[in-house]
Design a protein around this motif. Structure first.
Motif, short mmCIF file in Angstrom:
data_model
loop_
_atom_site.label_atom_id
_atom_site.label_comp_id
_atom_site.label_asym_id
_atom_site.label_seq_id
_atom_site.Cartn_x
_atom_site.Cartn_y
_atom_site.Cartn_z
N MET A 1 0.85 -1.20 0.00
CA MET A 1 0.00 0.00 0.00
C MET A 1 0.88 1.24 0.00
N ASN A 2 0.65 2.14 -0.95
CA ASN A 2 1.42 3.38 -1.03
C ASN A 2 0.80 4.44 -0.14
N THR A 3 1.64 5.15 0.59
CA THR A 3 1.18 6.27 1.41
C THR A 3 1.77 7.54 0.84
N PHE A 4 0.93 8.52 0.56
CA PHE A 4 1.34 9.76 -0.07
C PHE A 4 1.64 10.81 0.99
N GLN A 5 2.72 11.53 0.81
CA GLN A 5 3.07 12.66 1.66
C GLN A 5 3.10 13.90 0.78
N PHE A 6 2.26 14.89 1.07
CA PHE A 6 2.15 16.05 0.22
C PHE A 6 2.35 17.32 1.02
N ALA A 7 2.70 18.39 0.29
CA ALA A 7 2.87 19.70 0.91
C ALA A 7 1.52 20.24 1.38
N SER A 8 1.57 21.22 2.28
CA SER A 8 0.35 21.72 2.92
C SER A 8 -0.53 22.52 1.98
N ASP A 9 0.02 22.96 0.81
CA ASP A 9 -0.81 23.73 -0.11
C ASP A 9 -1.51 22.82 -1.12
N ARG A 10 -1.63 21.57 -0.79
CA ARG A 10 -2.34 20.61 -1.62
C ARG A 10 -3.42 19.92 -0.81
N ILE A 11 -4.39 19.38 -1.51
CA ILE A 11 -5.29 18.39 -0.91
C ILE A 11 -4.70 17.03 -1.21
N SER A 12 -4.47 16.23 -0.19
CA SER A 12 -3.94 14.88 -0.39
C SER A 12 -5.03 13.85 -0.13
N ILE A 13 -5.27 13.03 -1.11
CA ILE A 13 -6.29 11.98 -1.05
C ILE A 13 -5.55 10.65 -1.01
N ASN A 14 -5.79 9.88 0.04
CA ASN A 14 -5.01 8.67 0.24
C ASN A 14 -5.90 7.47 0.52
N GLN A 15 -5.90 6.51 -0.44
CA GLN A 15 -6.60 5.24 -0.28
C GLN A 15 -8.09 5.43 0.01
N LEU A 16 -8.72 6.36 -0.69
CA LEU A 16 -10.13 6.68 -0.45
C LEU A 16 -11.02 5.61 -1.07
N GLN A 17 -11.93 5.09 -0.26
CA GLN A 17 -12.80 4.02 -0.71
C GLN A 17 -14.24 4.34 -0.29
N VAL A 18 -15.18 4.21 -1.25
CA VAL A 18 -16.60 4.50 -1.02
C VAL A 18 -17.44 3.40 -1.64
N ALA A 19 -18.52 3.02 -0.94
CA ALA A 19 -19.46 2.02 -1.49
C ALA A 19 -20.88 2.47 -1.20
N TYR A 20 -21.78 2.20 -2.15
CA TYR A 20 -23.20 2.44 -1.98
C TYR A 20 -23.91 1.09 -1.93
N ARG A 21 -24.52 0.76 -0.79
CA ARG A 21 -25.24 -0.51 -0.65
C ARG A 21 -24.38 -1.68 -1.11
N GLU A 22 -23.16 -1.70 -0.63
CA GLU A 22 -22.19 -2.76 -0.88
C GLU A 22 -21.67 -2.80 -2.32
N VAL A 23 -22.06 -1.83 -3.15
CA VAL A 23 -21.51 -1.72 -4.50
C VAL A 23 -20.38 -0.68 -4.45
N GLU A 24 -19.19 -1.09 -4.82
CA GLU A 24 -18.03 -0.22 -4.71
C GLU A 24 -18.10 0.91 -5.73
N ALA A 25 -18.02 2.14 -5.24
CA ALA A 25 -18.05 3.32 -6.12
C ALA A 25 -16.66 3.88 -6.34
N LEU A 26 -15.81 3.81 -5.33
CA LEU A 26 -14.41 4.25 -5.45
C LEU A 26 -13.53 3.21 -4.77
N HIS A 27 -12.44 2.85 -5.43
CA HIS A 27 -11.55 1.83 -4.89
C HIS A 27 -10.15 2.41 -4.66
N ARG A 28 -9.84 2.67 -3.42
CA ARG A 28 -8.49 3.08 -2.99
C ARG A 28 -7.88 4.16 -3.89
N VAL A 29 -8.61 5.25 -4.02
CA VAL A 29 -8.14 6.36 -4.85
C VAL A 29 -7.11 7.19 -4.06
N SER A 30 -5.95 7.37 -4.66
CA SER A 30 -4.90 8.21 -4.07
C SER A 30 -4.40 9.19 -5.12
#
Length: 250
Positions: A1-30
């Motif tokens: 698993m990769n972990t991102f380190q970003f500067a403070s003037d950025r939004i850092s998205i790390n391993q974001l996962q979302v599901a609706y009613r058990e259907v995966e909508a986003l899979h580990r977005v970084s």
């Protein structure tokens, strides 16, 4: 698993996962969204583009992952964010004038049930003038065209004096003049060092306005500089086959 380190003037998205009613909508977005660069979220229908934006802002629940801005969760700093949803999600029958809608953007700075200051009114007038809608300030918002409505909501975003601007498909159902105005303002905001993130469904000529791209199909296919991301191989993979798109080299 990769972990991102970003500067403070950025939004850092790390391993974001979302599901609706058990259907995966986003899979580990970084990925990262940098200040001073216009960033587009691109991908096919159902790719999770709007979901990504909403998850970043805490508008839909996430299963795992983090979204950080200046080392703190972004959804705990929404006073720094101006968000414009899709026009289809707005009730245009609401009895409000153009001026009312724009002044709603000043409420977080002013407080509920407080009188708006002279400065707030000046900021609102300047924003309406900038988007070419000042002469419509007394018009009910529901009586405007799609492009005019989008410009009013852009003005409402501007008066919030935010650090981060998020737009969900702002170019749907608008005229060319409105599109040109919106892109002009997006570029002005990035020149001011703001973060500007835009969900965009169009692979036409408008793509060349974006500095960076997040190419998405439930997972991050490629992210970063537009020229590096928008390759035939990446697009074919994201869209599941050959896809026609505007090429600056064409």
């Amino acid at each position: 698993m990769n972990t991102f380190q970003f500067a403070s003037d950025r939004i850092s998205i790390n391993q974001l996962q979302v599901a609706y009613r058990e259907v995966e909508a986003l899979h580990r977005v970084s990925c990262a969204v940098q200040a001073g660069r216009l960033t587009g979220i691109i991908g096919p229908n159902g790719a999770g583009k709007s979901t990504l934006l909403k998850a970043m802002l805490g508008l839909v629940p996430i299963q795992q992952g983090t979204v950080l801005y200046q080392d703190q969760p972004l959804w705990e700093q929404l006073d720094r964010v101006a968000y414009v949803p899709q026009r289809s999600q707005i009730d245009w029958r609401y009895p409000a004038t153009v001026w009312d809608v724009v002044m709603m953007g000043r409420v977080p700075k002013t407080g509920w049930f407080q009188r708006f200051s002279t400065r707030s009114r000046r900021i609102a007038s300047q924003a309406l003038e900038r988007v070419g809608m000042n002469r419509y300030r007394d018009r009910p918002i529901g009586q405007l065209s799609g492009g005019q409505q989008q410009r009013v909501f852009l003005a409402r975003a501007l008066v919030q004096e935010a650090e981060i601007f998020c737009f969900d498909e702002p170019f749907v159902g608008i005229d060319q003049k409105t599109q040109d105005i919106i892109f002009e303002i997006f570029h002005e905001l990035t020149e001011q060092g703001k973060i500007v993130l835009v969900v965009n469904h169009d692979l036409g000529e408008s793509i060349h306005h974006f500095d960076d791209v997040i190419l998405l199909n439930r997972e991050a296919i490629a992210t970063g500089n537009r020229q590096q991301v928008m390759t035939k191989a990446n697009l074919d993979y994201a869209y599941g086959g050959h896809v026609a798109f505007y090429s600056e080299a064409a």
